[in-house]
Design a protein around this motif. Structure first.
Motif, mmCIF file in Angstrom:
data_model
loop_
_atom_site.group_PDB
_atom_site.id
_atom_site.type_symbol
_atom_site.label_atom_id
_atom_site.label_comp_id
_atom_site.label_asym_id
_atom_site.label_seq_id
_atom_site.Cartn_x
_atom_site.Cartn_y
_atom_site.Cartn_z
ATOM 1 N N ARG A 130 67.004 38.767 64.377
ATOM 2 C CA ARG A 130 65.810 38.922 63.541
ATOM 3 C C ARG A 130 65.977 40.207 62.719
ATOM 4 O O ARG A 130 65.665 41.305 63.182
ATOM 5 N N PRO A 132 70.514 45.409 70.073
ATOM 6 C CA PRO A 132 69.076 45.312 70.343
ATOM 7 C C PRO A 132 68.735 45.846 71.733
ATOM 8 O O PRO A 132 69.505 45.679 72.691
ATOM 9 N N ASP A 190 64.768 50.689 69.801
ATOM 10 C CA ASP A 190 63.795 49.637 69.493
ATOM 11 C C ASP A 190 64.044 48.989 68.135
ATOM 12 O O ASP A 190 63.626 47.855 67.900
ATOM 13 N N LEU A 191 64.660 49.719 67.245
ATOM 14 C CA LEU A 191 64.866 49.217 65.886
ATOM 15 C C LEU A 191 66.113 49.851 65.281
ATOM 16 O O LEU A 191 66.280 51.064 65.323
ATOM 17 N N HIS A 211 72.019 41.519 66.602
ATOM 18 C CA HIS A 211 70.696 41.299 66.003
ATOM 19 C C HIS A 211 70.616 39.917 65.358
ATOM 20 O O HIS A 211 71.568 39.459 64.728
ATOM 21 N N THR A 218 64.036 45.237 75.355
ATOM 22 C CA THR A 218 62.709 44.656 75.090
ATOM 23 C C THR A 218 62.814 43.442 74.185
ATOM 24 O O THR A 218 61.867 42.676 74.052
ATOM 25 N N HIS A 219 63.977 43.276 73.527
ATOM 26 C CA HIS A 219 64.135 42.162 72.607
ATOM 27 C C HIS A 219 65.066 41.096 73.162
ATOM 28 O O HIS A 219 65.358 40.128 72.483
ATOM 29 N N THR A 258 64.242 43.173 64.971
ATOM 30 C CA THR A 258 64.958 44.175 65.772
ATOM 31 C C THR A 258 65.763 45.107 64.884
ATOM 32 O O THR A 258 66.282 46.122 65.350
#
Length: 339
Positions: free
Chosen positions: A180, A334, A268-269, A178, A337-338, A241
């Motif tokens: 972000r 992550p 997703d998170l 990660h 999608t990231h 993320t």
């Protein structure tokens, strides 16, 4: 028809036991000059009649109540775990415990609650108090030990190694890939909140990641305050993320918001909390968090307070306890999608 229960007096005990009131007083207050057989007989009579001496009257005679206080802003999982440790430390010590919780958590009475409660309890009711996560500095005529004190506090305290724990939590997210990473801070007046924010900055700096002010939000450790903060972070087009929340209560609210927004945790998170309250292990998915052993915080605070009350020799009056990262299902690399 129920009978009205009449309070048993010291004179009642003396009459039933066949001794003088002065003898009963000596037994109750632990004074010398009474034979062992008489002490046993009087105590048996006290037990039979259910006599209880007045805490206030006893304190006036002894200048000590053998009662300690625990003062907290609210009674949540964190406070409950602290209380378990306090009770373990006081078991067999001869001390009783009064628990005093702020009655107006969010109202006009919220400011200065610590000092008001200490003023009510100190002296005639308690020999000293444990103050759980105070909001401001306090003054007391009897010993006070703070758990998670305010910044720059000089009163005796017990706290976890918040800096190391937060650094490890964010470092864990960085290690998963990660970059972000959002942060929801705690109440700014607390040293714990300041240290956890410093840990967030330290972990990012070690990885060569610049702090993005847009990813930082300020809460106050009350779980519900994290809801709009989490929504603001996760509703943005360039959302994080991962989110590190400065308490489990806030982290669990982040999990709720993510679910409402249709985000999968941890795909997703990723979410990390701090505390390791019992609910963190029961969440779906279970929450990765920093275990600061709230039980041990309470245990050490009670030990320190009793030492201060009795005047026994004691080492450092600022106790720092170790922490450990507990990795569970709420964190993962992550999602695609990231990438």
């Amino acid at each position: 028809m129920d009978r009205i229960k009449v309070a048993v007096t010291m004179s009642d005990v003396a009459r039933v036991a066949g001794v003088s009131t002065a003898t009963v007083s000596r037994v109750v207050n632990g004074h010398y000059g009474v034979s062992a057989s008489t002490v046993a007989h009087v105590r048996a009579t006290i037990e039979e009649l259910g006599y209880e001496s007045s805490l206030v009257a006893t304190s006036l005679r002894r200048s000590r109540t053998n009662v300690l206080g625990l003062v907290a802003h609210s009674f949540e999982s964190y406070t409950a775990e602290v209380l378990k440790g306090v009770m373990k430390a006081l078991k067999g010590s001869g001390y009783d415990l009064i628990i005093y919780v702020n009655s107006d958590v969010y109202g006009t009475d919220a400011d200065g609650w610590e000092q008001r409660h200490l003023n009510r309890l100190s002296g005639t009711l308690t020999d000293g108090c444990i103050l759980v996560t105070p909001w401001s500095t306090v003054h007391s005529s009897t010993p006070v030990v703070a758990i998670d004190p305010v910044k720059d506090s000089t009163i005796p305290s017990v706290t976890a190694d918040n800096l190391t724990g937060a650094t490890a939590a964010v470092g864990h997210l960085i290690g998963l890939g990660h970059r972000r990473i959002g942060f929801i801070a705690g109440r700014s007046s607390l040293q714990a909140a300041s240290s956890r924010e410093e840990g967030y900055h330290r972990a990012l700096a070690r990885a060569g990641i610049a702090v993005d002010p847009g990813l930082v939000r300020r809460g106050d450790f009350q779980p519900d305050t994290a809801v709009p903060l989490a929504r603001a972070l996760l509703d943005s087009p360039d959302r994080p993320t991962a989110i590190f929340a400065a308490s489990d209560g806030m982290a669990l609210k982040v999990l709720d918001v993510a679910r409402e927004l249709g985000l999968s945790v941890p795909d997703d998170l990723s979410i990390v909390g701090f505390d390791n309250v019992p609910e963190s292990a029961l969440a779906q998915p279970a929450l990765t968090t920093v275990d600061q052993s709230m039980y041990q915080l309470g245990y050490e605070a009670a030990r320190l307070l009793t030492a201060l009350v009795t005047g026994a020799p004691e080492g450092a009056h600022q106790v720092l306890l170790p922490v450990k990262l507990v990795v569970r299902g709420s964190t993962a690399p992550p999602g695609t999608t990231h990438l």
